[in-house]
Design a protein around this motif. Structure first.
Motif, PDB file in Angstrom:
ATOM      1  N   ILE A   1       5.537  -7.683 -14.124  1.00 16.12           N
ATOM      2  CA  ILE A   1       5.328  -8.953 -13.840  1.00 16.12           C
ATOM      3  C   ILE A   1       5.731  -9.372 -12.341  1.00 16.12           C
ATOM      4  N   THR A   2       6.797  -9.003 -12.062  1.00 14.54           N
ATOM      5  CA  THR A   2       7.126  -9.150 -10.517  1.00 14.54           C
ATOM      6  C   THR A   2       6.173  -8.366  -9.480  1.00 14.54           C
ATOM      7  N   GLY A   3       5.920  -7.282 -10.008  1.00 10.10           N
ATOM      8  CA  GLY A   3       5.222  -6.467  -9.067  1.00 10.10           C
ATOM      9  C   GLY A   3       3.642  -6.907  -8.856  1.00 10.10           C
ATOM     10  N   ALA A   4       3.308  -7.432 -10.120  1.00 10.06           N
ATOM     11  CA  ALA A   4       2.040  -8.321  -9.938  1.00 10.06           C
ATOM     12  C   ALA A   4       1.880  -9.262  -9.174  1.00 10.06           C
ATOM     13  N   ILE A   5       2.923 -10.163  -9.480  1.00 11.23           N
ATOM     14  CA  ILE A   5       2.764 -11.194  -8.215  1.00 11.23           C
ATOM     15  C   ILE A   5       2.946 -11.100  -6.844  1.00 11.23           C
ATOM     16  N   VAL A   6       3.930 -10.351  -6.574  1.00 11.61           N
ATOM     17  CA  VAL A   6       3.973 -10.012  -5.228  1.00 11.61           C
ATOM     18  C   VAL A   6       2.904  -9.264  -4.744  1.00 11.61           C
ATOM     19  N   GLY A   7       2.381  -8.277  -5.466  1.00 10.23           N
ATOM     20  CA  GLY A   7       1.128  -7.608  -5.119  1.00 10.23           C
ATOM     21  C   GLY A   7      -0.204  -8.363  -4.882  1.00 10.23           C
ATOM     22  N   MET A   8      -0.205  -9.492  -5.728  1.00  6.81           N
ATOM     23  CA  MET A   8      -1.589 -10.116  -5.656  1.00  6.81           C
ATOM     24  C   MET A   8      -1.176 -11.271  -4.661  1.00  6.81           C
ATOM     25  N   GLY A   9      -0.105 -11.767  -4.250  1.00  2.83           N
ATOM     26  CA  GLY A   9       0.286 -12.639  -3.115  1.00  2.83           C
ATOM     27  C   GLY A   9       0.088 -12.010  -1.943  1.00  2.83           C
TER      28      GLY A   9
END
Length: 128
Positions: free
Chosen positions: A103-111
């Motif tokens: 979840i953290t990686g998805a948020i950072v990657g999309m940002g």
């Protein structure tokens, strides 16, 4: 449970989360050119559906430009940190760390993939 079973279960959980996140795909939503709303002078009207479509489009661009890779990297990092930090109960740490990292990686990657995604989310939330 012996070490081989714990390791096999941890690898299975990490592989499932990584493969599940890597196969997701979002097509951009085609904008609807329906009848325009009545414009009231001095008042800014934004349609909630239009704000939702804009947010989903921006998130789709962010996912395509780095969200999937960020999810995979975050899942693997969460797996490693979870398994190491909770050594006696490493299976529980792996199961908890992998989704949190994903979840953290998805948020950072999309940002990082689309900086306008955060602005689109705020616009959708603030639209009455």
């Amino acid at each position: 449970m012996n070490l081989i079973k714990k390791s096999a279960a941890s690898v299975l959980v990490a592989a499932t989360v990584t493969l599940g996140a890597g196969t997701a795909h979002a097509d951009p939503v085609v904008p609807n050119t329906g009848t325009p709303a009545l414009a009231i002078p001095g008042r800014h009207e934004v349609d909630k559906q239009q704000a939702l479509e804009n947010m989903l489009n921006e998130l789709g661009v962010g996912w395509a430009n780095g969200g999937a890779a960020g999810t995979a990297i975050g899942a693997l990092m969460g797996l490693g940190v979870g398994c190491i930090s909770m050594f006696p109960g490493s299976l529980a740490g792996c199961i908890i760390g992998t989704p949190i990292g994903a979840i953290t990686g998805a948020i950072v990657g999309m940002g990082q993939g689309n900086p306008r995604a955060a602005q689109a989310i705020q616009e959708y939330i603030n639209t009455p």
